[in-house]
Write a protein that holds these residues in place. Sequence first.
Motif, PDB file in Angstrom:
ATOM      1  N   VAL A 134     -15.480 -18.105  -0.993  1.00 17.27           N
ATOM      2  CA  VAL A 134     -14.990 -17.856  -2.350  1.00 17.27           C
ATOM      3  C   VAL A 134     -15.362 -16.453  -2.811  1.00 17.27           C
ATOM      4  O   VAL A 134     -14.549 -15.738  -3.397  1.00 17.27           O
ATOM      5  CB  VAL A 134     -15.536 -18.925  -3.327  1.00 17.27           C
ATOM      6  N   ARG A 135     -16.581 -16.043  -2.512  1.00 18.73           N
ATOM      7  CA  ARG A 135     -16.991 -14.687  -2.933  1.00 18.73           C
ATOM      8  C   ARG A 135     -16.134 -13.619  -2.275  1.00 18.73           C
ATOM      9  O   ARG A 135     -15.695 -12.678  -2.926  1.00 18.73           O
ATOM     10  CB  ARG A 135     -18.460 -14.453  -2.577  1.00 18.73           C
ATOM     11  N   PHE A 136     -15.932 -13.761  -0.970  1.00 17.66           N
ATOM     12  CA  PHE A 136     -15.123 -12.763  -0.273  1.00 17.66           C
ATOM     13  C   PHE A 136     -13.688 -12.783  -0.811  1.00 17.66           C
ATOM     14  O   PHE A 136     -13.042 -11.743  -0.916  1.00 17.66           O
ATOM     15  CB  PHE A 136     -15.141 -13.021   1.235  1.00 17.66           C
ATOM     16  N   TYR A 137     -13.210 -13.988  -1.158  1.00 16.22           N
ATOM     17  CA  TYR A 137     -11.855 -14.110  -1.697  1.00 16.22           C
ATOM     18  C   TYR A 137     -11.732 -13.343  -3.007  1.00 16.22           C
ATOM     19  O   TYR A 137     -10.790 -12.574  -3.208  1.00 16.22           O
ATOM     20  CB  TYR A 137     -11.551 -15.595  -1.908  1.00 16.22           C
ATOM     21  N   LEU A 153     -14.311  -2.008   3.197  1.00 17.41           N
ATOM     22  CA  LEU A 153     -14.773  -3.256   2.592  1.00 17.41           C
ATOM     23  C   LEU A 153     -13.609  -4.214   2.320  1.00 17.41           C
ATOM     24  O   LEU A 153     -13.724  -5.424   2.520  1.00 17.41           O
ATOM     25  CB  LEU A 153     -15.518  -2.975   1.283  1.00 17.41           C
ATOM     26  N   LEU A 154     -12.480  -3.651   1.869  1.00 17.70           N
ATOM     27  CA  LEU A 154     -11.307  -4.495   1.633  1.00 17.70           C
ATOM     28  C   LEU A 154     -10.889  -5.186   2.918  1.00 17.70           C
ATOM     29  O   LEU A 154     -10.635  -6.387   2.957  1.00 17.70           O
ATOM     30  CB  LEU A 154     -10.151  -3.642   1.116  1.00 17.70           C
ATOM     31  N   LEU A 177       0.289  -3.691   1.444  1.00 16.81           N
ATOM     32  CA  LEU A 177      -0.764  -4.717   1.457  1.00 16.81           C
ATOM     33  C   LEU A 177      -0.788  -5.499   0.151  1.00 16.81           C
ATOM     34  O   LEU A 177      -1.036  -6.712   0.148  1.00 16.81           O
ATOM     35  CB  LEU A 177      -2.123  -4.055   1.698  1.00 16.81           C
ATOM     36  N   THR A 178      -0.530  -4.822  -0.961  1.00 13.08           N
ATOM     37  CA  THR A 178      -0.515  -5.520  -2.251  1.00 13.08           C
ATOM     38  C   THR A 178       0.626  -6.529  -2.298  1.00 13.08           C
ATOM     39  O   THR A 178       0.450  -7.680  -2.712  1.00 13.08           O
ATOM     40  CB  THR A 178      -0.369  -4.504  -3.398  1.00 13.08           C
ATOM     41  N   VAL A 179       1.812  -6.094  -1.848  1.00 11.82           N
ATOM     42  CA  VAL A 179       2.971  -6.984  -1.897  1.00 11.82           C
ATOM     43  C   VAL A 179       2.778  -8.165  -0.949  1.00 11.82           C
ATOM     44  O   VAL A 179       2.886  -9.336  -1.353  1.00 11.82           O
ATOM     45  CB  VAL A 179       4.255  -6.201  -1.544  1.00 11.82           C
ATOM     46  N   THR A 180       2.463  -7.885   0.319  1.00 14.29           N
ATOM     47  CA  THR A 180       2.308  -9.000   1.271  1.00 14.29           C
ATOM     48  C   THR A 180       1.109  -9.859   0.879  1.00 14.29           C
ATOM     49  O   THR A 180       1.142 -11.080   1.038  1.00 14.29           O
ATOM     50  CB  THR A 180       2.113  -8.477   2.708  1.00 14.29           C
ATOM     51  N   LEU A 200     -12.175  -5.636  -5.445  1.00  9.45           N
ATOM     52  CA  LEU A 200     -11.980  -4.408  -4.671  1.00  9.45           C
ATOM     53  C   LEU A 200     -10.604  -3.760  -4.887  1.00  9.45           C
ATOM     54  O   LEU A 200     -10.535  -2.544  -5.054  1.00  9.45           O
ATOM     55  CB  LEU A 200     -12.240  -4.686  -3.185  1.00  9.45           C
ATOM     56  N   PRO A 201      -9.504  -4.552  -4.895  1.00  5.45           N
ATOM     57  CA  PRO A 201      -8.223  -3.888  -5.135  1.00  5.45           C
ATOM     58  C   PRO A 201      -8.155  -3.203  -6.493  1.00  5.45           C
ATOM     59  O   PRO A 201      -7.609  -2.099  -6.611  1.00  5.45           O
ATOM     60  CB  PRO A 201      -7.189  -5.025  -5.055  1.00  5.45           C
TER      61      PRO A 201
END
Lengths: 232, 236
Positions: B205-208, B153-154, B70-73, B215-216
């Motif tokens: 924007v907040r969710f972004y 949440l992520l 998930l981090t890479v993609t 979160l990550p």
Amino acid sequence: MSKDFNVEQTRDAKQVPTRIAFIKGRTAARVRKEDAEMVMTFPNLVVKEIIAFEVMVILLAVLSLIIDAPLEWIANPEHTPNPAKAPWYFLGLQELLHYFPPVVGGVILPALAVMALIVIPYFKINIKREGLWKEHRRETFLTLVVAVGIVSLVLLLFKVYAMVMPTLIMTGFMLTPYFIKREHGFIAWLGHRPLSWWVMTWFVMVVVVLTAIGTLFRGPEWGWTWPWEGIY
Amino acid sequence: MKSLWQRLFASQVWRSMFRHGLPESNRTRAEAIFYNFFLHIHPTKVRKRSVKFSYTWGLGGLSFGLFIVLTVTGALLMLYYRPSVPQAYWDMKDLQYVVSSGQFLRNMHRWAAHAMVAVVFLHMLRVFYTGSYRPPKEFNWVIGVVLLVFTILLSYTGYLLPWDQLAFWGISVGTNMARAVPFGVGDNISFLLLGGNIVGENALVRFYVLHCFVLPVAATMLMGIHFWRVRKDGGV
Ligand code: HEM
């Protein structure tokens, strides 16, 4: 005269026997356990990790080649879909909201569930995880019947059949070893399950049933639809 | 051929990178673990029982594996995505029709995200049914529960980003749920999350920011602690 060692008793949660350790004055108070068979991390574990990861990536890639991620029309606040659904892992909650008032279904019950999960390891009641029916059979039976009765009544009051069903089925399994005593086989195995096991399994069943209903069986106005009539 | 490899592994350059020789003896196998930054999270020896696949089902490891995917993609998707209305949606369309392998990239990220929620939940069940939450592992279980919440949440914050009907209404339903918290607290939580009373550009924007940064980073730290504690608590 002071001794140059202490005797400490420790009970390892995983193994039944009580171990006694002689801890010398100046060494760290730690009980060494060398009874389990050890293997080298490289290659035994590392190779498995790599294989597991690669298999997973391949499966994901194949899935991604076959099925496309959904993308609907651009967001439009004027046009509410019917039903409006959250992602699948929240549909169990959304299903609860259908039965209970918002504070109960949307706040209290999920908060209780998370809190219950957090305190699990701090229940020191039955750390050896002895079977539910090992002792005090009669009292256990009465408590169980009363508890399940109350829970089911409350659920019936709110017409939450989706939770009554798993509850009654679970209770049936719980009671079987009480009535039918067996030394071997499935019923004996059931008899050896501790209370914590039953509670968790009940919780998982309820979560799965509610999520499945919310995902597959709910259509317009949150009414019941069969999957072959369309999945909303 | 063989001697070529051997000369390579014995060369100064190679040895400056990997201090140990080929992992042919137990000594060099141990060195392969503790001289390696990434592998030294492991002890050099592990219990035979806990390496068995049928004990852990590899679920904790796979949760982490999915996080890496998930981090890479996710980083690649960030190259093509702008969190603004309505640009976010057109960027999705571009990913589908203009960017090479864009659809594939999106699919990988989407399915890995769904899988992670399920796999983390299953990992929790494995830990429960093997009784691995009992002392001294109590607190690692607690960290795990927080990780489960963060995973959800992520996934949920990412759900809004495509800015399609699914995203918009999925988030509206969820934030309405938060409004049910009594004494006006719910309204405040929802206002804080959305940056307003409705799901609009502020919310996007907040969710972004939550999804791609807060979160990550928090989850990564928690995972670090989680893995460290697995060892400190005596291994699996
Ligand atoms: C992002 C999520 C998570 C990741 C990446 C993760 C990763 C791992 C890994 C790699 C292990 C080593 C053993 C194994 O693979 O099973 C482990 C063990 C453990 N995990 Fe997790 N985990 C996560 C979430 C959770 C959750 C939700 C719980 C419980 C609520 C939990 C509780 C534990 C405990 C108690 C252990 C020690 C188990 C033992 O010693 O047998 N973890 N975790």
